[in-house]
Structures are given as C-alpha cells and as structure tokens.
Design a protein around this motif. Structure first.
Motif, PDB file in Angstrom:
ATOM      1  N   ASP A  21      -3.847  -3.617  -4.946  1.00 48.67           N
ATOM      2  CA  ASP A  21      -2.443  -3.210  -4.979  1.00 48.67           C
ATOM      3  C   ASP A  21      -2.132  -2.348  -6.197  1.00 48.67           C
ATOM      4  N   TYR A  22      -2.791  -2.637  -7.333  1.00 49.08           N
ATOM      5  CA  TYR A  22      -2.576  -1.833  -8.538  1.00 49.08           C
ATOM      6  C   TYR A  22      -3.024  -0.393  -8.295  1.00 49.08           C
ATOM      7  N   PHE A  23      -4.242  -0.232  -7.785  1.00 52.52           N
ATOM      8  CA  PHE A  23      -4.760   1.118  -7.545  1.00 52.52           C
ATOM      9  C   PHE A  23      -3.925   1.850  -6.502  1.00 52.52           C
ATOM     10  N   ASP A  24      -3.437   1.112  -5.507  1.00 56.41           N
ATOM     11  CA  ASP A  24      -2.628   1.720  -4.454  1.00 56.41           C
ATOM     12  C   ASP A  24      -1.273   2.195  -4.968  1.00 56.41           C
ATOM     13  N   THR A  25      -0.657   1.428  -5.857  1.00 60.23           N
ATOM     14  CA  THR A  25       0.701   1.772  -6.297  1.00 60.23           C
ATOM     15  C   THR A  25       0.750   2.522  -7.623  1.00 60.23           C
TER      16      THR A  25
ATOM     17  N   VAL B 200      -3.252  -5.479   3.601  1.00 61.91           N
ATOM     18  CA  VAL B 200      -2.616  -6.484   2.750  1.00 61.91           C
ATOM     19  C   VAL B 200      -2.640  -6.090   1.271  1.00 61.91           C
ATOM     20  N   LYS B 201      -3.697  -5.455   0.811  1.00 61.23           N
ATOM     21  CA  LYS B 201      -3.818  -4.972  -0.575  1.00 61.23           C
ATOM     22  C   LYS B 201      -3.664  -6.092  -1.605  1.00 61.23           C
TER      23      LYS B 201
ATOM     24  N   PRO C   9       1.316  11.762  -2.482  1.00 59.69           N
ATOM     25  CA  PRO C   9       0.155  10.988  -2.933  1.00 59.69           C
ATOM     26  C   PRO C   9      -0.262   9.971  -1.873  1.00 59.69           C
ATOM     27  N   ASP C  10      -1.535   9.937  -1.564  1.00 63.22           N
ATOM     28  CA  ASP C  10      -2.110   8.973  -0.612  1.00 63.22           C
ATOM     29  C   ASP C  10      -1.414   9.002   0.747  1.00 63.22           C
ATOM     30  N   HIS C  11      -1.359  10.179   1.328  1.00 66.31           N
ATOM     31  CA  HIS C  11      -0.773  10.335   2.667  1.00 66.31           C
ATOM     32  C   HIS C  11      -1.571   9.514   3.674  1.00 66.31           C
TER      33      HIS C  11
END
Length: 172
Positions: free
Chosen positions: A137-141, A131-132, A91-93
């Motif tokens: 950061d929520y959408f990223d993780t 930095v997210k 996911p999200d390479h």
C-alpha cells in the motif's frame, strides 16, 4: 482501500486507447501489447495475458531462465511505466499492466508447473494485488514512479507465494 478503483477517482476518467497503446515502445510494454486497454478490470486482463505468455513460452524456456526474464522485465517495466504514466498525465494508470505481468511471471516461476497451482497463483496474486497489504500500500500510494508501480506488485506476488507455499507445506 478501493478508492483507486472508484469511478469518482479523476484518474479513472483518463482512458488509454489502442492507438496510444501502440504509438511508443514504452506504451506497448506498459500495456503489455494492449491487454491493459481491455475493460473492465485491465489488471486482471494483463495478469491473464502474462499467464498465457508464460504457459506458451514455458516449454521452450527453462524455469531457471524465468528469473532472468523477470529481472529484465522489472527494470524495463519500471521505465515503461514511468514513460507511459508521464505521457498519460496519470500516475499508475489502470491500463499500465506490465507490473502484473512481471509479478505473475515471478510467481509462476516459483510454482509447480501444474495447472491447478497456476490457477491458485493467479487467484492469490489478484487478491493481494487488489487488497494491497502493507508495505504494498505504501508503494502504491506514496511512490508514484515506475519503480513504485512495479514494487507494489512484487510485494503482492510475495504474499501470494507465501500463502501458496504454506498450502503446499500442508498438502505435502
């Protein structure tokens, strides 16, 4: 915060090759014509490629049309990110950079068409993308799909735009 970029992260053990980047239309889009394959810092290379395309096309595309292009790129990018992530098994390479391209196009469309502002937009976006800050950061993780990949960069672009808007307000 930077665990995503660690060499110990199993995600970083999977490499996208040039042949993979060009073996399906979704991979071409997700890697933005292979710019995401370039190491190190594929996100920065993808952002730089997006900036270059913006600069090359801007003389022929009215600024108002960029918002339509950005919207289409968001949905096309979400599909391409999902397909490419599924095919890589990651996911999200890091080599998936259409999210950076979409976001820098959005940000540049909101900036004055001046090189100094474009450089500032590039730097501000890369900072906020790395930095997210919440909610990016929520959408990223947590949102590990094509839309989540695209949304965290949209939020980074929003933060960059707000900072640059404040700078413009102070300067002018």
């Amino acid at each position: 915060m930077f665990e995503k970029y660690s060499n110990d992260n199993p995600v970083n053990k999977v490499r996208m090759t040039w042949s993979f980047a060009f073996n399906h239309p979704a991979h071409v889009i997700a890697s933005f014509f292979g710019s995401g394959v370039i190491r190190p810092a594929p996100g920065t290379w993808g952002t730089l490629a997006g900036w270059l395309v913006f600069v090359l096309l801007s003389p022929w595309i009215p600024y108002s049309s960029w918002f339509f292009i950005v919207a289409v790129t968001f949905f096309l990018g979400a599909w391409a990110c999902q397909k490419t992530s599924d095919d890589l098994g990651v996911p999200d390479h890091g080599s998936v950079v259409i999210d950076e391209v979409f976001a820098i196009w959005l940000l540049l469309a909101l900036m004055p068409p001046v090189l100094a502002w474009q450089i500032a937009a590039f730097l501000a976006f890369r900072f906020f993308d790395i930095v997210k800050l919440p909610p990016a950061d929520y959408f990223d993780t947590k949102m590990k799909n094509g839309f989540g990949i695209m949304l965290d960069d949209a939020i980074a672009a929003l933060y960059a735009w707000l900072v640059l808007l404040a700078v413009q307000w102070v300067l002018y």
